[in-house]
Design an enzyme around this catalytic site. Structure first.
Site, PDB file in Angstrom:
ATOM      1  CG  ASP A  83      21.352  23.849 -44.271  1.00  0.00           C
ATOM      2  OD1 ASP A  83      22.327  23.476 -43.956  1.00  0.00           O
ATOM      3  OD2 ASP A  83      20.874  23.696 -45.316  1.00  0.00           O
ATOM      4  N   GLY A  84      22.432  23.660 -40.703  1.00  0.00           N
ATOM      5  CA  GLY A  84      22.537  22.346 -39.809  1.00  0.00           C
ATOM      6  C   GLY A  84      23.048  21.106 -40.338  1.00  0.00           C
ATOM      7  CD  GLU A  85      21.464  19.912 -45.916  1.00  0.00           C
ATOM      8  OE1 GLU A  85      22.334  19.862 -46.761  1.00  0.00           O
ATOM      9  OE2 GLU A  85      20.241  19.874 -46.495  1.00  0.00           O
ATOM     10  CD  GLN A 129       8.476   2.009 -27.881  1.00  0.00           C
ATOM     11  OE1 GLN A 129       8.717   2.895 -26.936  1.00  0.00           O
ATOM     12  NE2 GLN A 129       7.518   1.323 -27.863  1.00  0.00           N
ATOM     13  CG  HIS A 179      14.933  -4.575 -21.067  1.00  0.00           C
ATOM     14  ND1 HIS A 179      15.174  -4.972 -19.839  1.00  0.00           N
ATOM     15  CD2 HIS A 179      14.977  -3.105 -21.233  1.00  0.00           C
ATOM     16  CE1 HIS A 179      15.586  -3.751 -19.078  1.00  0.00           C
ATOM     17  NE2 HIS A 179      15.618  -2.635 -19.964  1.00  0.00           N
ATOM     18  CE  LYS A 216      14.621   0.171  -9.662  1.00  0.00           C
ATOM     19  NZ  LYS A 216      14.602   0.524 -11.156  1.00  0.00           N
ATOM     20  NE  ARG A 232       7.714  -0.094 -11.379  1.00  0.00           N
ATOM     21  CZ  ARG A 232       8.262   1.014 -11.934  1.00  0.00           C
ATOM     22  NH1 ARG A 232       7.883   2.163 -11.426  1.00  0.00           N
ATOM     23  NH2 ARG A 232       9.441   1.093 -12.782  1.00  0.00           N
ATOM     24  CG  ASP A 234      21.763   0.507 -13.133  1.00  0.00           C
ATOM     25  OD1 ASP A 234      21.604  -0.839 -13.918  1.00  0.00           O
ATOM     26  OD2 ASP A 234      21.093   1.270 -12.780  1.00  0.00           O
TER      27      ASP A 234
END
Length: 302
Positions: free
Chosen positions: A36-38, A95, A129, A191, A193, A218
């Protein structure tokens, strides 16, 4: 205290290098998936009274993070002392703020999970960031190992008359450090935009680049669209084919082929994520950071 090191699936090569540099015991791990993927995990060696280093190269974090957390918990139940995490590529840093109502700030959530499971963290050049340091996200001692010395050494040894080129202004400070250590000049692209999706790369003063081999650097090569655009721009200006260097070789989809098609002379990366482009070894610096974490915690009595 005895130091043991254990690899999550996929990080075996990195773990082997670190074990030799740390003079640590290799601890076996049995891992497989149920129908089942566990995930099934079994620590194959005795870790009672050992400090344990878990090595995780988290290219696809959603598939690996549950096992990483389960392993940390199992090690403690099996009698390990301090349990640290070496994650050379640290995911979930994108995020770092809530831009729209209801968004999950996943960098903070991931930081809470890792901080609750481990005693310390070592990573390489996290994608910071708005966060200035990892301590803003993690409640445990967290060391960010710089890749600049290893990259600079590679450039110095492998590239004739290099000039280090950054993809944007945000990279200036980091690119300047690589160039300083390599003993060469540096510059960055701008850059511009044009709307939400169209980006124009603007070259710096070409006179400063003439007669030099551009080395594009980078921190993450993911889709590689920006770096490929820079390679084409530099080539169209009559410069030598660029070398492309990435710290973290995410290389989504056909990114490597895209760089080659753009005319890159070579594409290399640090060995934070396993990839055929790995040519720059940062495990020596990682091992030093692991030693420093252990010594600091011993002095503090933690």
């Amino acid at each position: 205290m005895t130091l043991s090191i254990i690899s999550l699936p996929g990080a075996e090569a990195c773990t082997g290098l670190l074990a030799r540099k740390l003079n640590a015991n290799r601890c076996g791990l049995e891992s497989r998936r149920f129908p089942d993927g566990e995930i099934y995990l079994r620590v194959a060696d005795d870790v009672r009274g050992h400090d344990v280093v878990v090595v995780a190269q988290l290219r696809e974090p959603d598939a690996q993070v549950p096992g990483m957390l389960f392993l940390a918990d199992a090690l403690r139940e099996l009698g390990a002392g301090r349990v640290g995490l070496v994650a050379p590529y640290l995911p979930y840093m994108r995020q770092d703020a809530r831009f729209r109502p209801g968004e999950a700030v996943t960098s903070r959530s991931f930081g809470k999970l890792v901080s609750s499971a481990f005693d310390w963290l070592v990573t390489v050049d996290p994608h910071l960031h708005r966060h200035k340091v990892l301590d803003e996200v993690y409640r445990i001692p967290a060391a960010a190992v710089p890749s600049a010395p290893a990259i600079a050494a590679w450039v110095h040894q492998r590239v004739a008359r290099p000039v280090i080129v950054g993809p944007d202004e945000e990279s200036r400070q980091w690119v300047a450090e690589v160039a300083d250590l390599a003993g060469c000049a540096h510059t960055v692209l701008r850059k511009l935009r044009h709307g939400d999706r169209e980006i124009e790369l603007v070259l710096p003063d070409l006179q400063a680049l003439e007669g030099h081999t551009p080395v594009l650097v980078d921190d993450i090569i993911s889709s590689a669209h920006t770096m490929a655009g820079a390679v084409r721009k530099l080539g169209a200006a009559g410069l030598a084919p660029a070398a492309c260097v990435g710290v973290h070789a995410v290389f989504a989809a056909d990114a490597a082929a895209l760089l080659q098609a753009a005319g890159a002379a070579t594409v290399v990366s640090c060995n934070t994520l396993p990839h055929p482009s790995n040519a720059i070894d940062v495990t020596g610096a990682i091992a030093e950071a692991v030693r420093a974490q252990g010594e600091a915690l011993s002095r503090s009595g933690s």
